[in-house]
Design an enzyme around this catalytic site. Structure first.
Site, PDB file in Angstrom:
ATOM      1  N   HIS A 104      -9.867   8.398   8.650  1.00  0.00           N
ATOM      2  CA  HIS A 104      -9.130   7.142   8.798  1.00  0.00           C
ATOM      3  C   HIS A 104      -8.505   7.084  10.190  1.00  0.00           C
ATOM      4  O   HIS A 104      -8.946   6.327  11.035  1.00  0.00           O
ATOM      5  CB  HIS A 104      -8.061   7.033   7.708  1.00  0.00           C
ATOM      6  CG  HIS A 104      -7.136   5.854   7.850  1.00  0.00           C
ATOM      7  ND1 HIS A 104      -5.761   5.971   7.715  1.00  0.00           N
ATOM      8  CD2 HIS A 104      -7.370   4.557   8.110  1.00  0.00           C
ATOM      9  CE1 HIS A 104      -5.208   4.774   7.892  1.00  0.00           C
ATOM     10  NE2 HIS A 104      -6.159   3.902   8.124  1.00  0.00           N
ATOM     11  N   HIS A 123      -1.580   9.032   6.058  1.00  0.00           N
ATOM     12  CA  HIS A 123      -1.476   7.794   5.271  1.00  0.00           C
ATOM     13  C   HIS A 123      -1.918   7.978   3.826  1.00  0.00           C
ATOM     14  O   HIS A 123      -2.300   7.032   3.170  1.00  0.00           O
ATOM     15  CB  HIS A 123      -2.280   6.680   5.956  1.00  0.00           C
ATOM     16  CG  HIS A 123      -1.911   6.494   7.397  1.00  0.00           C
ATOM     17  ND1 HIS A 123      -2.617   7.084   8.430  1.00  0.00           N
ATOM     18  CD2 HIS A 123      -0.877   5.855   7.979  1.00  0.00           C
ATOM     19  CE1 HIS A 123      -2.041   6.784   9.589  1.00  0.00           C
ATOM     20  NE2 HIS A 123      -0.979   6.051   9.347  1.00  0.00           N
TER      21      HIS A 123
END
Lengths: 174, 817
Positions: A104, A123
């Site tokens: 990501h 995250h």
């Protein structure tokens, strides 16, 4: 848990891959067919370095080994899962290796040995090492890159490719 | 084994690549991206490239990186070009973050080179000889206009049913809401319209508006500086991902506490605990449908403790009892704080009993929301709600009960405050005043009962998303087939003969269906004419996000095939209606369809939004880049549009239109399960069927249904279920199971999780292979707001896991270091 054992495979040990010439993206294909020893052989365009990661004798079930592949700037993890998985290498079909850079946003992931996932503190994404690195939940738009493994007669484990693009680089071989 | 992209390098944009501003066209947050495009056969180098960084080095976390999903080859001015869609680190909304939805915009573009999104419609089509045949725009629009003109002149405009989006972003925006709105609410006077996600033309937040408080009133930065984030019935980490990760997270890191009201533990709760520590997170896992009792207890407790903002209440809220009585258009009375509290008064003990949560936790929530700090200063609280309320029990009162607390504590119009819906799509509504009335027509029921002769459908797929979907589909299909049969029977006739055959068929119970969409949708299978629309970035599109941030998302590629912006399709329908009506000798009626001589979407923007907001033009918005301007725009100074950071900072409330500009409180008494049939359903079935979203899917998966990465993760809709419940029913992970009740049945894949309580399952909404709406009863509130969230059914196993579901990971979705 963080990986405790570090296998020393630095950038200098690698055969450098082919020059990164002007190239288009390879067309996406669905999961490749399992090859000999159950290891995936992706139709990669790049010439990858062959890097010795460890010997089968070094591996203990569910104890992650830190690795670097295709070069020292790209951390990963080598695992013996104890049960055969699709795409697993070795005599028991249970040896797998993945990038630990989150696909990501590039944060370093840790291995949770309890449910055998890679977890990103950036995250909160997580990936299943028993399901080919499938993103269990998260923000990455791909599964975590899985390294192609070859195991020779002596039990030495070599990484020789990657299923997906590694975060932070336009080419897996820089 | 998980899906492998087998991509290990990507092209590099050269320094002279074109750059366009892009606002992600999916969720309401609207993250900023830069679209780089450059000719094929050309590339930048590791050292010399459009990003201006040395790509031969491993980039750090949060560094610039083009993921394979952000790359494609698209048509630009007729030529194939490379496309790299990179998140914008300078956009204040996302600061370089991507979600799993927006991060796939690149690969979800149609491409004849990369063969992506080949499901996109390319040509207008007419049902001919038993199949859909491609044709010209002129031919297709002529048939639409001839049938529509016949029906509205002979039987009236009430026979034209319209389903249309009202949002921004994908399939919406100011250009397209204006084009469609002008057609149906100005040129015509359509009453029987409905919106994409509800069976009537109404607001999802009537209550807060009636109270004077627009539902998007703060700035995302308010979550960063607040003392408490109070969320009811929302799951922002999944559905407004970068609002949570880029703004709420900063608030939690700055010491804010976090309250979540949701019967289900979600990944949002887990992430909040990771960031703020469990001691600063309170999850009130209430019994389904009891939100109002909880809100009323919080309201009562805060008032009784004297934690209200009395100055604010005195100056900014209505004094003097009842202002608006309960009536047909108002499911609760509105008035002063005392007036509302009289109806709402609920003790914490009573609420604990109704909601099934400890009384001490309710008191703790009240303290976190409103108890002054030790130095006597006011606590700031940012309140947010979404589908758990909007699609939940007793929409009007639930919405009002939440706003009551924010008003009582003076938390609207102030830094660190706000009381907002979190939103689904972006917003982008600019239409003439509608004529639907209040309560609006329940259009689905009208159609089911045989009403309407024509159905114009704009970018909505009720087959996947409406309530009472099983019955709706059955009737829609049956009525559409009457017309298909008539068209087949008159296939060799002239256009005039065919129109006669269609008119006869609709008079015999048929329904003539015109579908405007980007793909051949499920409801589109019933269409007789299909008109292909293009998407954002195949056209210029303006929308605003959840903090009213208006941006121009620029066109960087051509519309696919012959597709057109919706606003220009609407213009085409209007122009053809004018022509046909004139041919019919209906000159006066024809004149109503003048004023659509738009060549581009910008013409539609200037005709609509610009007229009401004269400072705003495309050029000015383009110059404002990905940070845009927060609406309302109040001027243009020094080459910049001047916006409004948060609403009501002057303490004057005007969303209800009252001259006194005083906010009203809502007499939101709790009345149990409000919608008809729900209580009976709960009593007779074993499982509560929660209707939930997942971050991986955008909406009803209209693009994701052909995305390999997504379909590999969830090949069938997941149904999260308690492992013990599964064991009792002989269900294993990945098994195909059926939910059934008297409304219908739907199918999905069992996903075991400890977050599912016994007797509660959570099924993902809007799946192409399992419409959750099949089992949702037709129950709505007085203003025709559906309660999708409260459905009860029984579950049975259909089949063992298929090879596709057997390889899926069924591990916990919660991050665990």
């Amino acid at each position: 848990m963080r990986c405790k054992n570090m296998v020393n495979v630095g950038r200098r040990q690698f055969l450098r891959g082919g020059a990164m010439a002007a190239a288009g993206a390879a067309a996406a294909t669905v999961t490749s067919a399992p090859a000999e020893a159950g290891a995936p052989v992706p139709p990669a365009q790049l010439e990858y370095p062959s890097a010795r990661l460890a010997n089968i004798a070094d591996l203990k079930v569910n104890e992650p080994l830190d690795i670097e592949y295709p070069d020292a700037d790209s951390p990963g993890v080598l695992l013996k899962l104890g049960t055969a998985v699709e795409g697993g290498a070795g005599p028991d079909g249970d040896i797998v290796a993945f990038s630990t850079i989150c696909p990501h946003k590039g944060f370093g992931m840790s291995y949770n040995s309890e449910d055998r996932t890679l977890n990103c503190p950036g995250h909160f994404s997580r990936f299943d090492v028993e399901a080919g690195g499938q993103e269990v939940w998260g923000h990455a738009t791909q599964n975590v890159p899985q390294f192609t493994l070859r195991i020779d007669d002596k039990g030495d484990i070599y990484a020789e490719g990657s299923s997906d693009l590694i975060f932070g680089r336009p080419s897996n071989v820089l | 084994m998980g899906y492998k992209r087998e991509i290990d390098r990507l092209p590099i944009p050269p320094k002279d690549a074109k750059v366009h501003n892009v606002t992600c066209h999916y969720c309401i947050v609207g993250c900023g991206y830069k679209a780089y495009t450059w000719p094929r056969g050309k590339q930048g180098t590791m050292k010399n490239n459009a990003y201006g960084i040395d790509l031969s080095e491993q980039q750090p976390a949060m560094g610039t990186w083009l993921a394979p999903s952000q790359y494609n080859v698209v048509k630009q001015n007729g030529k194939d070009v490379h496309l790299a869609l990179v998140p914008d680190a300078d956009c204040v909304v996302n600061n370089g973050l991507t979600s799993i939805r927006g991060g796939r915009m690149g690969e979800n573009r149609p491409s004849d080179v990369m063969r992506t999104q080949q499901q996109r419609l390319t040509d207008p089509m007419i049902w001919r000889n038993g199949v859909w045949q491609p044709t010209s725009w002129d031919d297709a629009l002529d048939l639409v206009a001839r049938v529509t003109a016949r029906i509205i002149t002979e039987y009236g405009e009430d026979e034209l049913l319209v389903s249309m989006f009202d949002h921004g972003g994908s399939a919406g925006g100011y250009e397209n809401t204006w084009g469609t709105g002008k057609l149906y609410f100005q040129s015509m006077n359509i009453k029987n319209a409905r919106i994409h996600n509800r069976p009537a033309y109404n607001s999802e937040v009537h209550a807060t508006r009636d109270m004077g408080v627009g539902e998007l009133n703060n700035s995302y930065s308010d979550y960063e500086v607040t003392d408490t984030i109070f969320i009811i019935g929302a799951n922002p980490l999944e559905t407004q991902t970068n609002l949570f990760l880029n703004h709420m997270r900063k608030g939690l890191e700055n010491g804010a506490r976090f309250i979540m009201v949701d019967p289900r533990r979600t990944v949002t709760v887990n992430a909040a605990e990771e960031i703020a520590g469990k001691e600063n997170v309170l999850h009130l896992a209430i019994k389904p449908a009891t939100d109002i009792a909880l809100m009323n207890a919080l309201f009562t407790y805060i008032v009784d403790k004297g934690w209200t903002d009395n100055e604010f209440i005195k100056n900014s809220t209505f004094q003097g009892g009842e202002a608006v009585p309960l009536d047909e258009a108002h499911p609760a009375g509105l008035g002063s704080l005392e007036y509302a509290l009289n109806a709402c008064r609920t003790s914490t003990a009573k609420a604990a009993e109704i909601c099934g949560v400890p009384e001490a936790d309710i008191i703790k929530a009240a303290e976190w929301i409103a108890k002054p700090k030790s130095d006597g200063s006011r606590r700031k609280c940012a309140t947010a709600y979404e589908k758990g309320i909007i699609w939940g029990n007793d929409n009007y009162r639930a919405n009002g009960a939440i706003v009551n607390i924010a008003l009582a504590t003076g938390n609207i119009g102030r830094e660190g405050g706000g009381c907002c819906r979190l939103g689904g799509h972006q917003e982008g509504y600019y239409r003439p005043a509608d004529h639907v009335g209040r309560p609006a027509t329940y259009v689905d029921q009208l159609l089911i009962s045989g009403g309407g002769k024509i159905h114009h459908i704009w970018a909505t797929d009720h087959f996947k998303t409406t309530l009472n979907a099983a019955e709706y589909k059955e009737v829609h299909r049956r009525r559409a087939n009457i017309v298909k049969d008539a068209m087949d029977a008159s296939a060799s006739g002239t256009r005039e003969q065919q129109v006669e055959a269609i008119v006869a068929a609709v008079n015999a119970g048929g329904l003539f269906v015109v579908d405007m969409d980007i793909i051949h949708s499920q409801i589109g299978q019933d269409a007789h004419v299909i008109l292909p629309a293009c998407e954002s970035n195949e056209m210029n599109l303006t929308s605003m996000n959840g903090e009213r941030r208006l941006r121009l998302s620029e066109r960087y590629m051509d519309p696919y095939g012959q597709s057109r912006p919706d606003c220009l399709i609407a213009a085409g329908i209007a122009q053809n209606l004018e022509r046909v009506l004139r041919e019919m000798g209906q000159d006066k009626y024809a004149d109503q369809f003048k004023g659509y001589d738009w060549k581009t979407e910008e013409d539609a923007f200037m005709d609509g939004y610009h007229q009401g907001n004269p400072d705003v033009t495309y050029d000015r918005l383009r110059a404002m880049g990905n940070n845009g301007v927060q609406e309302p725009v109040v001027g243009y100074k020094g080459g910049k549009l001047v916006g409004t950071k948060r609403l009501y900072s002057d303490g004057k409330f005007d969303r209800h239109g009252r001259k006194d500009k005083k906010a009203l409180f809502c007499a939101a008494a709790y009345r149990g399960l409000q919608a008809p049939g729900k209580a009976q359903e709960r009593a007779t079935h074993k499982f509560w069927i929660n209707n939930v979203r997942a971050n991986v899917f955008w909406q009803n998966q209209f693009l994701d249904q052909t995305n390999d990465f997504i379909q590999d993760r969830f090949p069938y809709p997941f149904i999260e279920m308690n492992p013990q419940d599964m064991a009792d029913l002989g269900i294993k992970a990945g098994d195909l199971i059926e939910i059934h009740n008297e409304n219908g049945a739907t199918q999905g894949m069992a996903y075991p999780t400890d977050t599912a309580r016994r007797g509660q399952v959570a099924m993902v909404f809007g799946s192409p292979s399992g419409s959750q709406g099949n089992v949702v009863n037709p129950g709505v509130n007085e203003l025709i707001l559906p309660n999708y969230k409260h459905t009860w059914g029984d579950i049975r196993k259909l089949a063992d896991a298929t090879p596709r579901s057997a390889h899926v990971s069924f591990k916990s979705k919660e991050y665990k270091a």
